[in-house]
Design an enzyme around this catalytic site. Structure first.
Site, PDB file in Angstrom:
ATOM      1  N   CYS A   1     -45.103  -2.215  11.208  1.00 46.69           N
ATOM      2  CA  CYS A   1     -45.349  -0.827  11.647  1.00 46.69           C
ATOM      3  C   CYS A   1     -45.823  -0.075  10.412  1.00 46.69           C
ATOM      4  CB  CYS A   1     -44.092  -0.199  12.234  1.00 46.69           C
ATOM      5  SG  CYS A   1     -43.412  -1.083  13.651  1.00 46.69           S
TER       6      CYS A   1
ATOM      7  N   ALA B   1     -48.298   2.156   9.314  1.00 44.86           N
ATOM      8  CA  ALA B   1     -48.743   3.526   9.026  1.00 44.86           C
ATOM      9  C   ALA B   1     -47.568   4.375   8.527  1.00 44.86           C
ATOM     10  CB  ALA B   1     -49.351   4.146  10.279  1.00 44.86           C
ATOM     11  N   PRO B   2     -47.828   5.231   7.530  1.00 46.83           N
ATOM     12  CA  PRO B   2     -49.118   5.577   6.919  1.00 46.83           C
ATOM     13  C   PRO B   2     -49.554   4.683   5.757  1.00 46.83           C
ATOM     14  CG  PRO B   2     -47.423   7.012   6.068  1.00 46.83           C
ATOM     15  CD  PRO B   2     -46.738   6.147   7.089  1.00 46.83           C
TER      16      PRO B   2
ATOM     17  N   GLY C   1     -47.630   3.558   2.933  1.00 46.27           N
ATOM     18  CA  GLY C   1     -47.000   3.653   1.622  1.00 46.27           C
ATOM     19  C   GLY C   1     -46.295   2.372   1.212  1.00 46.27           C
TER      20      GLY C   1
ATOM     21  N   ASP D   1     -50.490  -1.788  12.858  1.00 47.51           N
ATOM     22  CA  ASP D   1     -49.953  -0.595  13.503  1.00 47.51           C
ATOM     23  C   ASP D   1     -50.530  -0.480  14.900  1.00 47.51           C
ATOM     24  OD1 ASP D   1     -48.227   1.872  12.423  1.00 47.51           O
ATOM     25  OD2 ASP D   1     -49.607   2.591  13.963  1.00 47.51           O
TER      26      ASP D   1
ATOM     27  N   ASP E   1     -50.096  -4.052  18.734  1.00 52.52           N
ATOM     28  CA  ASP E   1     -48.713  -3.756  19.113  1.00 52.52           C
ATOM     29  C   ASP E   1     -47.839  -4.901  18.624  1.00 52.52           C
ATOM     30  OD1 ASP E   1     -46.282  -3.341  20.360  1.00 52.52           O
ATOM     31  OD2 ASP E   1     -47.155  -2.766  22.287  1.00 52.52           O
TER      32      ASP E   1
ATOM     33  N   ASP F   1     -40.288  -1.557   9.503  1.00 50.74           N
ATOM     34  CA  ASP F   1     -39.850  -0.172   9.334  1.00 50.74           C
ATOM     35  C   ASP F   1     -39.990   0.470  10.715  1.00 50.74           C
ATOM     36  OD1 ASP F   1     -39.175   2.313   8.430  1.00 50.74           O
ATOM     37  OD2 ASP F   1     -41.040   2.677   7.353  1.00 50.74           O
TER      38      ASP F   1
ATOM     39  N   CYS G   1     -35.354   5.358   9.003  1.00 53.47           N
ATOM     40  CA  CYS G   1     -34.942   6.582   8.316  1.00 53.47           C
ATOM     41  C   CYS G   1     -33.984   7.365   9.222  1.00 53.47           C
ATOM     42  CB  CYS G   1     -36.142   7.432   7.898  1.00 53.47           C
ATOM     43  SG  CYS G   1     -37.258   7.897   9.236  1.00 53.47           S
TER      44      CYS G   1
END
Length: 455
Positions: A268, A270-271, A273, A291, A324, A343, A396
């Site tokens: 996953c 994006a974005p 980092g 992504d 996906d 993530d 997160c």
């Protein structure tokens, strides 16, 4: 079924006989963004994105962001005071008025701007918004706010009841600290690109520019700026010497601990980092950045390009692809990966200080849907991992059902999966993983679980 596209933002209703002063324009934008976020359920990020480029002066862009964030963080204090001062409740069409008043309160209270400048610009913004008949009301209410201030309030009051209850139940000893930290601005964390410059050398560049920074010994590439500055003011930012990324997010690469030259899936991405960080650490990795949203892949490519690891310059070892992750048949070539970084989409309850609109928009039913989506992702990407390979599951979030509970359920249904212990540097012990809570050592709330596949 496609979600209806929201109506386009209306142009500023400027008076033809007087162009908007920059300070007034900032307040108009702030009111429009706040109205969309607070009263129309829009995302703060999506509302700010098209507005910021309209302000050529970086100081105006910084002021707009500061006003909007402060207004959202202080909304649980400002709204009750404003409602008490109003002679009658605001009507259905008074969303823009209340949004402008929130912006004014934030300037006087949290930002402590010079009262005359904040008042004059905000009152003039009422006229520019097509509400000249309410300019006097805005002036009177903000002057009262200046005189009387706002009552203090428990930071937990900003959280919806259902979410506050869940956090308090999950972390009874730390909940008050989580709520307090989530109400404060976050420091600016930088990730120094070790392929281009050493961290100490970059810190010296910051010192020479008058920018104070701090080192966290657990984070090999990170610098913390407690007084954030616009990225345009960071030395070598455009050249990719450093990127903005919270220290907790940076630790995902440490927790994955991919072997040199490994074949890695960022499921996953994006974005971008974490993908960039992986390649800055080891340019010999063979990386697939995946992504599901093709529109977000441009940001991934931009981040890789800034880091000097763009797909077109990486000899085919780096790929960015739309797909996906729950449907490997769309994108998997049949060759297994040595490491997988997942993530996962989550409630983002660990980053409320960076995304205060989460407290407005998140609903209890969202959590069940997210838990199900996370489980599907884990089950889908596990087969693409080679025997003996490792998968890092990260979020997160600070909610156990998305984190320790999610991993416990996965281990129970996946016989060839086992957890690898992570050290105290990654936070509190939480089931088979580690949980950092919001604000601890200036970091975002984050969860990590490292899983190994049996040989």
């Amino acid at each position: 079924m496609q979600t209806p596209r929201p109506p386009a933002r209306r142009p500023l209703p400027a008076r033809p006989d007087r162009p908007l002063a920059p300070g007034v324009e900032v307040r108009v934008h702030a009111a429009q963004v706040l109205d969309a976020v607070v009263h129309r359920g829009r995302s703060l990020k999506s509302e700010l994105a098209p507005v910021l480029p309209r302000l050529p002066d970086p100081r105006d862009r910084a002021l707009l962001e500061a006003i909007v964030f402060a207004a959202l963080r202080g909304r649980h204090r400002y709204v009750p005071a404003l409602r008490g001062w109003l002679q009658k409740p605001p009507g259905a069409g008074d969303g823009p008025l209340m949004a402008l008043l929130l912006a004014g309160c934030a300037q006087l209270d949290a930002l402590q701007l010079a009262a005359h400048a904040a008042l004059d610009a905000t009152v003039e913004a009422a006229r520019a918004l097509g509400r000249p008949h309410q300019a006097g009301l805005v002036n009177a209410l903000l002057r009262r706010a200046q005189r009387e201030g706002f009552p203090s309030a428990d930071p937990a009051a900003a959280w919806p009841d259902w979410l506050r209850t869940r956090v308090a139940a999950a972390w009874p000893a730390q909940a008050a600290q989580v709520f307090a930290a989530s109400a404060q601005p976050a420091p600016l964390w930088l990730r120094v690109n070790r392929r281009r410059i050493g961290r100490d050398d970059y810190r010296a560049l910051l010192d020479a520019a008058g920018i104070a920074s701090a080192v966290d010994p657990r984070l090999a590439d990170a610098l913390r700026l407690d007084a954030p500055v616009p990225v345009a003011g960071l030395p070598g930012f455009d050249a990719g010497l450093a990127a903005v990324q919270d220290g907790s997010a940076q630790q995902a690469v440490d927790a994955l601990a991919a072997e040199p030259g490994a074949r890695v899936l960022d499921a996953c991405a994006a974005p971008g980092g974490k993908a960039a960080h992986l390649l800055e650490r080891d340019p010999t990795l063979e990386l697939l950045a995946l992504d599901a949203d093709p529109r977000r892949l441009a940001r991934v490519e931009d981040n890789l390009r800034r880091s000097g690891v763009a797909p077109e310059s990486a000899s085919g070892r780096v790929q960015v692809r739309a797909g996906d992750a729950t449907v490997p048949a769309q994108w998997w070539d049949g060759f297994t990966f040595d490491a997988v970084l997942l993530d996962a989409p989550c409630s983002a309850t660990g980053v409320v200080r960076r995304q205060p609109d989460i407290l407005l928009h998140r609903r209890a039913q969202d959590i069940d849907a997210l838990v199900q989506a996370q489980a599907r992702l884990l089950d889908a990407v596990w087969p693409v991992l080679r025997p003996g390979g490792v998968l890092l599951y990260a979020t997160c979030s600070i909610l156990p059902e998305e984190n320790a509970g999610q991993i416990a359920a996965f281990l129970a249904r996946t016989p060839d999966a086992s957890a690898t212990a992570l050290g105290e540097a990654f936070g509190h012990a939480a089931g088979a993983g580690r949980q950092r809570l919001t604000g601890e050592d200036g970091l975002d709330g984050f969860f990590y679980a490292r899983l190994r596949k049996a040989c």
